[in-house]
Design an enzyme around this catalytic site. Structure first.
Site, PDB file in Angstrom:
ATOM      1  N   CYS A 120       0.766  -1.204  -0.052  1.00 61.81           N
ATOM      2  CA  CYS A 120      -0.119  -0.039  -0.011  1.00 61.81           C
ATOM      3  C   CYS A 120       0.886   1.243   0.108  1.00 61.81           C
ATOM      4  O   CYS A 120       0.414   2.334  -0.681  1.00 61.81           O
ATOM      5  CB  CYS A 120      -0.880   0.016   1.154  1.00 61.81           C
ATOM      6  SG  CYS A 120      -0.378  -0.276   2.791  1.00 61.81           S
ATOM      7  N   ASP A 323      -8.091   5.317  -1.799  1.00 60.44           N
ATOM      8  CA  ASP A 323      -7.558   3.981  -0.995  1.00 60.44           C
ATOM      9  C   ASP A 323      -7.121   3.008  -1.912  1.00 60.44           C
ATOM     10  O   ASP A 323      -7.487   2.736  -2.928  1.00 60.44           O
ATOM     11  CB  ASP A 323      -8.874   3.527  -0.264  1.00 60.44           C
ATOM     12  CG  ASP A 323      -8.596   2.460   0.885  1.00 60.44           C
ATOM     13  OD1 ASP A 323      -7.234   2.005   0.927  1.00 60.44           O
ATOM     14  OD2 ASP A 323      -9.186   1.777   1.488  1.00 60.44           O
ATOM     15  N   HIS A 325      -6.470  -0.152  -1.171  1.00 57.86           N
ATOM     16  CA  HIS A 325      -6.461  -1.368  -0.882  1.00 57.86           C
ATOM     17  C   HIS A 325      -7.825  -1.992  -1.387  1.00 57.86           C
ATOM     18  O   HIS A 325      -8.708  -2.757  -0.712  1.00 57.86           O
ATOM     19  CB  HIS A 325      -6.759  -1.542   0.824  1.00 57.86           C
ATOM     20  CG  HIS A 325      -5.518  -0.836   1.698  1.00 57.86           C
ATOM     21  ND1 HIS A 325      -5.664   0.517   1.681  1.00 57.86           N
ATOM     22  CD2 HIS A 325      -4.748  -1.435   2.139  1.00 57.86           C
ATOM     23  CE1 HIS A 325      -4.368   0.624   2.615  1.00 57.86           C
ATOM     24  NE2 HIS A 325      -3.798  -0.385   2.760  1.00 57.86           N
TER      25      HIS A 325
END
Length: 545
Positions: A120, A323, A325
């Protein structure tokens, strides 16, 4: 996408626009939060009577703001890309990494075909770099549409549609920098980040540099320092990007002007910061928002503990981010569809929840733009409680510390070897125990070291400056040292041997590669990336973000 991740995605409902008063910011552009509610006219007419349009229940985002957000390049987890081999000497893959491999689409004993669970910080750093390149080659006014066409907004069009620059001169500089360049398209920029060993800014290249320069094995989490070092090195290896990078490998918000000007323009300025112990110290909230409101801003790669996000804007005390993820299949080099690199989904995070470790980026087009940037920092100095970026004429020309200076430095030059204490921060620390800093704080967060760090900070006289040594060296600590008794809340004086010194561990090997010790939170590398379990044991653990 695993069932757990899918359920989490559905449960994490997209925030709505419920504040129709506070302005919205996106990388230096400011938008009226209420523009989407007045699509044609502010009023409607019924039977000759003008009736105000009721907007109280509208939760949509302004279209100009949303178009800007959708135009940001978004890098995220990918599955099924060419193998990233295990690091040399790594004979086994631990259980935590094995679970991440399975979550990423399969197990390969030779290495990794997905970055799910560990990539990430690399993805958010790629996002920061990709958007800097977008500004470099297509300009701040470029807008993405689905399909092959795109919309380019001139400065005037941007203002007429609701978005205003906080500094029009900087936008003109950016437009001038790309006025004659059309060869580099959005597709070309994205191709530089595709998950292939041959792509100049691929995850493969980031991992390779992390192994070589930062001692970060494949499959391990990056911190802001490793990410900044990778961007610096990879841009130097690929001059066709048209972007130079200034990165103070020692970490912190110190920028040395003579070195920066020697680097040249257009320039990406990177600052690795740590602004607290567990969370961002509130005295830096204004400075963080100011950084994102500057027209030179290309965002922040940071996040909440154990999770990295790409922050691009804010509204009040809520930060907007993309994000990484969200696992998606890797894009082939022959695929021209860029849809999966853009998102209309907006996530929000309150400043109090933000992890203190981060990588901040600024895109500077020219020396004139640099002067504008410096002027913006100077103008905001009196408005913010504490600055997080400090510009010095040179590395060897830093003024001595006195009552009016912003900080005092203790220790060596690597990320984990010093703390800066502002006057206001010292007062807050005395009341709250939070010794957050504008540059770096110790990464080892056990209570014993936090106590020792606080003791060192409180022992430094207000008018004394202990200069950083670029190599590791002992630092004299004034004696006697005031220490808090373990058994009660009273202060007791502890006489220490006069010859005792605080030894700063040598980090020279990592400094030579432009990669300093990572700062962040203690996590088990064998655990899943989203696990948030802290441990007080340091065996087989690393301090990462």
């Amino acid at each position: 996408m695993s069932l757990q991740r899918a359920l989490q995605y559905l449960w994490d409902a997209e925030p709505h626009n419920t504040d129709h008063v506070t302005p919205l910011f996106c990388l230096g552009q400011v938008y009226d939060a209420d523009t989407s509610l007045k699509e044609v006219n502010d009023d409607t007419e019924e039977d000759g009577i003008v009736v105000p349009l009721d907007t109280s229940n509208d939760t949509s985002w302004p279209p100009d703001f949303l178009a800007d957000v959708q135009s940001r390049i978004w890098l995220s987890y990918r599955t099924g890309f060419p193998l990233i081999p295990k690091s040399d000497g790594s004979g086994t893959i631990h259980l935590g990494k094995l679970k991440n491999m399975i979550r990423g689409g399969g197990f390969d004993p030779r290495g990794y075909t997905s970055d799910v669970g560990w990539g990430c910080m690399i993805r958010t750093s790629q996002s920061l770099l990709a958007n800097a390149l977008l500004f470099r080659h297509l300009g701040r006014g470029w807008r993405w549409n689905k399909g092959d066409d795109f919309v380019y907004l001139s400065e005037g069009n941007t203002e007429s549609r609701g978005g205003e620059s906080r500094n029009g001169g900087a936008n003109k500089e950016q437009e001038t920098a790309v006025s004659e360049e059309t060869a580099v398209s959005e597709e070309t920029i994205i191709s530089w980040f595709l998950d292939s060993p041959d792509s100049p800014f691929s995850i493969h290249k980031f991992v390779r540099h992390g192994e070589k320069a930062c001692s970060t094995p494949a499959g391990d989490w990056f911190g802001p320092s490793a990410a900044g070092s990778s961007i610096y090195a990879l841009c130097n290896e690929f001059p066709d990007s048209g972007l130079k990078v200034y990165y103070n490998g020692n970490g912190g918000g110190d920028v040395y002007e003579d070195e920066l000007l020697e680097t040249g323009f257009p320039l990406l300025v990177l600052c690795g910061l740590r602004l607290g112990i567990d969370n961002v110290n509130p005295i830096y909230w204004d400075s963080l928002r100011q950084m994102l409101s500057l027209p030179q801003s290309v965002g922040i790669a940071g996040g909440r503990p154990f999770t990295s996000h790409y922050f691009f804007g804010f509204q009040g005390e809520q930060l907007f981010y993309l994000d990484p993820h969200q696992p998606k299949p890797a894009v082939k080099t022959t695929d021209k569809d860029t849809t999966s690199f853009h998102s209309s989904r907006i996530w929000k995070l309150h400043l109090k929840e933000m992890d203190p470790s981060m990588l901040v980026g600024f895109y500077i087009t020219s020396e004139a733009d640099w002067e504008t940037f410096k002027g913006s920092l100077t103008a905001s100095k009196e408005k913010t409680s504490s600055q997080i970026v400090h510009i010095h004429p040179s590395r060897h020309n830093i003024p001595s510390f006195d009552e009016e200076d912003e900080y005092v430095s203790i220790g060596g030059a690597s990320d984990d070897d010093f703390v800066d204490v502002t006057k206001r921060a010292r007062k807050v620390a005395a009341m709250t125990g939070n010794t957050g800093s504008g540059r770096s704080s110790p990464s080892i967060l056990d209570s014993h070291l936090v106590t020792e760090t606080r003791d060192i900070i409180e022992s430094v006289p207000p008018r004394k400056r202990v200069d950083n040594d670029l190599t590791s060296a002992p630092v004299d600590v004034p004696k006697p040292v005031q220490k808090r008794s373990q058994s009660h809340g009273d202060w007791e004086k502890v006489e220490e041997p006069e010859e005792e010194m605080v030894e700063v561990e040598s980090m020279k090997g990592m400094q030579d590669n432009g990669c300093s010790a990572e700062y962040g939170s203690l996590v088990d590398r064998d655990a899943e990336a989203d696990d948030s379990t802290l441990s007080t044991e340091t065996t087989d653990r690393d301090w990462v973000v």
